[in-house]
Motif scaffolding. Structure first.
Motif, PDB file in Angstrom:
ATOM      1  N   ALA A 156      30.573  58.559  94.416  1.00 26.54           N
ATOM      2  CA  ALA A 156      29.218  59.291  94.722  1.00 26.54           C
ATOM      3  C   ALA A 156      28.872  60.131  93.522  1.00 26.54           C
ATOM      4  O   ALA A 156      27.877  60.044  92.776  1.00 26.54           O
ATOM      5  CB  ALA A 156      28.989  59.767  95.862  1.00 26.54           C
ATOM      6  N   GLY A 157      29.834  60.902  93.207  1.00 26.66           N
ATOM      7  CA  GLY A 157      29.622  61.906  92.114  1.00 26.66           C
ATOM      8  C   GLY A 157      29.319  60.792  90.632  1.00 26.66           C
ATOM      9  O   GLY A 157      28.397  61.553  89.714  1.00 26.66           O
ATOM     10  N   LEU A 158      30.059  59.926  90.240  1.00 32.69           N
ATOM     11  CA  LEU A 158      29.914  59.290  89.063  1.00 32.69           C
ATOM     12  C   LEU A 158      28.546  58.574  89.177  1.00 32.69           C
ATOM     13  O   LEU A 158      27.938  58.752  88.245  1.00 32.69           O
ATOM     14  CB  LEU A 158      31.003  58.338  88.805  1.00 32.69           C
ATOM     15  CG  LEU A 158      30.919  57.138  87.863  1.00 32.69           C
ATOM     16  CD1 LEU A 158      30.998  57.821  86.651  1.00 32.69           C
ATOM     17  CD2 LEU A 158      31.842  56.117  87.955  1.00 32.69           C
TER      18      LEU A 158
ATOM     19  N   ALA B 234      23.045  58.904  87.280  1.00 36.38           N
ATOM     20  CA  ALA B 234      21.442  58.905  87.573  1.00 36.38           C
ATOM     21  C   ALA B 234      20.692  60.145  87.246  1.00 36.38           C
ATOM     22  O   ALA B 234      19.810  60.308  87.621  1.00 36.38           O
ATOM     23  CB  ALA B 234      21.243  58.415  89.034  1.00 36.38           C
ATOM     24  N   LEU B 235      21.379  61.143  86.536  1.00 39.25           N
ATOM     25  CA  LEU B 235      21.000  62.121  86.041  1.00 39.25           C
ATOM     26  C   LEU B 235      20.529  63.117  87.276  1.00 39.25           C
ATOM     27  O   LEU B 235      19.596  64.090  87.140  1.00 39.25           O
ATOM     28  CB  LEU B 235      19.763  62.120  85.035  1.00 39.25           C
ATOM     29  CG  LEU B 235      20.231  61.126  83.842  1.00 39.25           C
ATOM     30  CD1 LEU B 235      18.930  61.041  82.996  1.00 39.25           C
ATOM     31  CD2 LEU B 235      21.201  61.578  83.068  1.00 39.25           C
TER      32      LEU B 235
ATOM     33  N   ARG C 248      32.861  63.602  83.357  1.00 40.50           N
ATOM     34  CA  ARG C 248      32.185  63.301  81.799  1.00 40.50           C
ATOM     35  C   ARG C 248      30.819  63.015  81.719  1.00 40.50           C
ATOM     36  O   ARG C 248      30.174  63.236  80.908  1.00 40.50           O
ATOM     37  CB  ARG C 248      33.061  61.780  81.428  1.00 40.50           C
ATOM     38  CG  ARG C 248      32.724  61.733  79.955  1.00 40.50           C
ATOM     39  CD  ARG C 248      33.799  60.834  79.228  1.00 40.50           C
ATOM     40  NE  ARG C 248      33.880  59.507  79.843  1.00 40.50           N
ATOM     41  CZ  ARG C 248      33.139  58.360  79.301  1.00 40.50           C
ATOM     42  NH1 ARG C 248      32.230  58.676  78.267  1.00 40.50           N
ATOM     43  NH2 ARG C 248      33.157  57.278  79.835  1.00 40.50           N
ATOM     44  N   PHE C 249      30.217  62.487  82.856  1.00 40.25           N
ATOM     45  CA  PHE C 249      28.912  62.229  83.033  1.00 40.25           C
ATOM     46  C   PHE C 249      28.257  63.423  83.569  1.00 40.25           C
ATOM     47  O   PHE C 249      26.937  63.300  83.898  1.00 40.25           O
ATOM     48  CB  PHE C 249      28.532  61.000  83.866  1.00 40.25           C
ATOM     49  CG  PHE C 249      29.161  59.904  83.250  1.00 40.25           C
ATOM     50  CD1 PHE C 249      28.131  59.326  82.192  1.00 40.25           C
ATOM     51  CD2 PHE C 249      30.221  59.228  83.270  1.00 40.25           C
ATOM     52  CE1 PHE C 249      28.927  57.999  81.233  1.00 40.25           C
ATOM     53  CE2 PHE C 249      30.919  57.958  82.676  1.00 40.25           C
ATOM     54  CZ  PHE C 249      30.045  57.695  81.572  1.00 40.25           C
ATOM     55  N   GLY C 250      28.876  64.335  84.056  1.00 37.87           N
ATOM     56  CA  GLY C 250      28.143  65.808  84.478  1.00 37.87           C
ATOM     57  C   GLY C 250      28.367  66.022  85.848  1.00 37.87           C
ATOM     58  O   GLY C 250      27.606  67.158  86.268  1.00 37.87           O
TER      59      GLY C 250
ATOM     60  N   GLN D 167      27.230  53.169  97.194  1.00 35.92           N
ATOM     61  CA  GLN D 167      26.096  52.832  97.867  1.00 35.92           C
ATOM     62  C   GLN D 167      25.422  54.152  98.101  1.00 35.92           C
ATOM     63  O   GLN D 167      24.332  54.110  97.962  1.00 35.92           O
ATOM     64  CB  GLN D 167      26.614  51.834  99.194  1.00 35.92           C
ATOM     65  CG  GLN D 167      27.047  50.639  98.855  1.00 35.92           C
ATOM     66  CD  GLN D 167      27.612  49.955 100.097  1.00 35.92           C
ATOM     67  OE1 GLN D 167      28.448  50.649 100.884  1.00 35.92           O
ATOM     68  NE2 GLN D 167      27.340  48.914 100.572  1.00 35.92           N
ATOM     69  N   ALA D 168      26.337  55.161  98.699  1.00 35.46           N
ATOM     70  CA  ALA D 168      25.694  56.379  99.262  1.00 35.46           C
ATOM     71  C   ALA D 168      24.655  56.838  98.138  1.00 35.46           C
ATOM     72  O   ALA D 168      23.695  57.467  98.485  1.00 35.46           O
ATOM     73  CB  ALA D 168      26.789  57.286  99.802  1.00 35.46           C
ATOM     74  N   ALA D 169      25.237  56.956  96.778  1.00 36.39           N
ATOM     75  CA  ALA D 169      24.733  57.569  95.714  1.00 36.39           C
ATOM     76  C   ALA D 169      23.401  56.710  95.483  1.00 36.39           C
ATOM     77  O   ALA D 169      22.255  57.503  95.107  1.00 36.39           O
ATOM     78  CB  ALA D 169      25.533  57.702  94.330  1.00 36.39           C
ATOM     79  N   ILE D 170      23.558  55.555  95.300  1.00 36.97           N
ATOM     80  CA  ILE D 170      22.278  54.831  95.152  1.00 36.97           C
ATOM     81  C   ILE D 170      20.978  55.244  96.326  1.00 36.97           C
ATOM     82  O   ILE D 170      20.072  55.119  95.963  1.00 36.97           O
ATOM     83  CB  ILE D 170      22.401  53.171  94.805  1.00 36.97           C
ATOM     84  CG1 ILE D 170      23.446  52.891  93.605  1.00 36.97           C
ATOM     85  CG2 ILE D 170      21.319  52.523  94.944  1.00 36.97           C
ATOM     86  CD1 ILE D 170      23.927  51.466  93.396  1.00 36.97           C
ATOM     87  N   ASP D 171      21.679  54.955  97.483  1.00 41.44           N
ATOM     88  CA  ASP D 171      20.794  55.208  98.569  1.00 41.44           C
ATOM     89  C   ASP D 171      20.017  56.533  98.480  1.00 41.44           C
ATOM     90  O   ASP D 171      18.992  57.004  98.658  1.00 41.44           O
ATOM     91  CB  ASP D 171      21.488  55.156 100.056  1.00 41.44           C
ATOM     92  CG  ASP D 171      21.838  53.878 100.298  1.00 41.44           C
ATOM     93  OD1 ASP D 171      21.105  52.939  99.666  1.00 41.44           O
ATOM     94  OD2 ASP D 171      22.805  53.585 101.174  1.00 41.44           O
ATOM     95  N   ALA D 172      20.805  57.518  98.046  1.00 31.33           N
ATOM     96  CA  ALA D 172      20.335  59.006  97.924  1.00 31.33           C
ATOM     97  C   ALA D 172      19.444  59.352  96.672  1.00 31.33           C
ATOM     98  O   ALA D 172      18.381  59.614  96.978  1.00 31.33           O
ATOM     99  CB  ALA D 172      21.402  60.064  97.640  1.00 31.33           C
ATOM    100  N   GLU D 173      19.641  58.304  95.796  1.00 36.01           N
ATOM    101  CA  GLU D 173      18.663  58.272  94.433  1.00 36.01           C
ATOM    102  C   GLU D 173      17.348  57.925  94.910  1.00 36.01           C
ATOM    103  O   GLU D 173      16.447  58.390  94.532  1.00 36.01           O
ATOM    104  CB  GLU D 173      19.551  57.640  93.368  1.00 36.01           C
ATOM    105  CG  GLU D 173      18.701  57.492  92.036  1.00 36.01           C
ATOM    106  CD  GLU D 173      18.988  56.489  91.162  1.00 36.01           C
ATOM    107  OE1 GLU D 173      20.136  55.868  91.398  1.00 36.01           O
ATOM    108  OE2 GLU D 173      18.427  56.076  90.168  1.00 36.01           O
ATOM    109  N   LYS D 174      17.504  56.562  95.711  1.00 36.64           N
ATOM    110  CA  LYS D 174      16.241  55.888  96.027  1.00 36.64           C
ATOM    111  C   LYS D 174      15.583  56.870  96.952  1.00 36.64           C
ATOM    112  O   LYS D 174      14.294  56.904  96.953  1.00 36.64           O
ATOM    113  CB  LYS D 174      16.415  54.486  96.796  1.00 36.64           C
ATOM    114  CG  LYS D 174      17.137  53.493  95.704  1.00 36.64           C
ATOM    115  CD  LYS D 174      17.119  52.263  96.256  1.00 36.64           C
ATOM    116  CE  LYS D 174      17.605  51.232  95.341  1.00 36.64           C
ATOM    117  NZ  LYS D 174      16.962  50.967  93.987  1.00 36.64           N
TER     118      LYS D 174
END
Ligand code: FAD
Length: 309
Positions: free
Chosen positions: A20-22, A27-28, A74-76, A296-303
């Protein structure tokens, strides 16, 4: 107290949390993770992982978790090795208390996993991950042509015992009573397997070991306290798992055992709060499935964050 409101706070640093962190870092969203009391999660307890794609020679659990962390950082991804004490999801931004300090966030991803329930018998601590395991799918293949024990009387115990007959020469199932919680079909499948012996009224009093690891156990009959010795080089404890959700204070809908119930994809009963990994998973409980849900959770949170604007 900080006035800063984060886009996303991730609670827990197992495969679900780091994935989820990655994704949210790429996704900035500048995610912040609280890694918790066991930074790296359950895989810190195991030596060899042979079923995570991408490692043809297998990899040590702690080594893999360090790599997942480095990749996300590495991506923040910002990681704090601290434990979340309590949360307030009654209004937005959400409030999260961490070792006395308050943090605010627009969205939260809960990845706090589930703990296996251990027996707590004498000598167990020393043999965890060396001969005693709580995951046959993960560790069964290390016990080819060996004699192993399975402790428990439910469906999981029967399933693990049946699975282990692929590798082990003999599987003895121990249960402290003669009444089994397992469904009739699962029980009979195990009972009819010629490699499996089911022994009721037997609990483990203590574990025995020698230089090469686990060598057996002292069993007790709870009816009269009599004891006997049994030899084995592997043991699988299948008496249940406990999801880590008490710190949520009942603010998220869970099942009777405390597992978080997803509502829409990975979103929980609170809009803006997502959950991934073993904390929602009563079935698969694997690193790869936890990592998949973290994605999935990271993409859901972003949306969801996008929809709020
Ligand atoms: C001995 C053993 C061997 C295993 N071997 C394998 C294997 O070979 N292959 C495989 O695929 N799976 C294996 N598994 C299963 C695998 O470890 C889990 O499915 C996976 O770790 C689940 O990942 P997760 O991210 O959901 O949670 P976990 O890995 O359980 O991580 C939970 C995280 O939440 C954190 N946390 C908890 N409470 C708080 C809090 N209040 N605040 C902040 N953080 C908190 C913890 O510190 C931890 O970092 C094994 C499990 C065990 C126990």
């Amino acid at each position: 107290m900080t006035d800063e409101v984060r886009n996303v706070i991730i609670i827990g640093s197992g495969p679900a949390g780091y994935t989820a962190g990655l994704y949210s870092a790429r996704a900035l969203l500048e995610p912040l993770m609280f890694a918790g009391y066991m930074s790296g999660g359950q895989l810190m307890l195991t030596s060899d992982i042979e079923n995570f794609p991408g490692y043809p020679e297998g990899i040590g659990g702690p080594e893999m978790m360090i790599q997942l962390r480095e990749q996300a950082e590495r991506f923040g991804l910002e990681v704090q090795d601290k434990n979340v004490e309590k949360v307030d999801f009654s209004e937005k931004p959400f409030k999260i208390w961490v070792e006395g300090e308050l943090f605010l966030s627009k969205s939260v991803i809960i990845c706090t996993g589930a703990e296996s329930i251990w027996l707590g018998a004498e000598g167990e601590e020393e043999q965890k991950g060396r001969g005693i395991s709580t995951c046959a799918t993960c560790d069964g293949a290390f016990f080819r042509e060996q004699e192993v024990l399975v402790i428990g009387g439910g469906d999981s115990a029967m399933e693990e015992a049946t699975f282990l007959t692929r590798f082990a020469s003999k599987v003895t199932v121990l249960h402290r009573r003669d009444v089994f919680r397992a469904s009739k079909v699962m029980y009979e499948r195990a009972a009819n397997n010629p490699k499996i012996e089911i022994r009721p009224f037997r609990s483990v009093k203590s574990w025995l070991s020698d230089d090469s690891g686990l060598s057996g156990a002292i069993l007790e009959d709870p009816r009269d306290g009599s004891t006997e010795e049994i030899s084995c080089t592997g043991a699988f404890i299948a008496i249940g798992h406990k999801p880590i959700t008490t710190f949520l204070g009942g603010q998220i809908e869970t099942d009777n055992s405390g597992y978080i119930l997803p509502k829409t994809h990975t979103m929980t009963s609170v809009s803006g709060v997502f959950a991934a990994g073993d904390v929602v998973d009563t079935r698969y409980r694997q690193a790869i499935t936890a990592a998949g849900m973290g994605c999935q959770a990271a993409i859901d949170a972003e949306k969801w964050l996008e929809e709020q604007h």
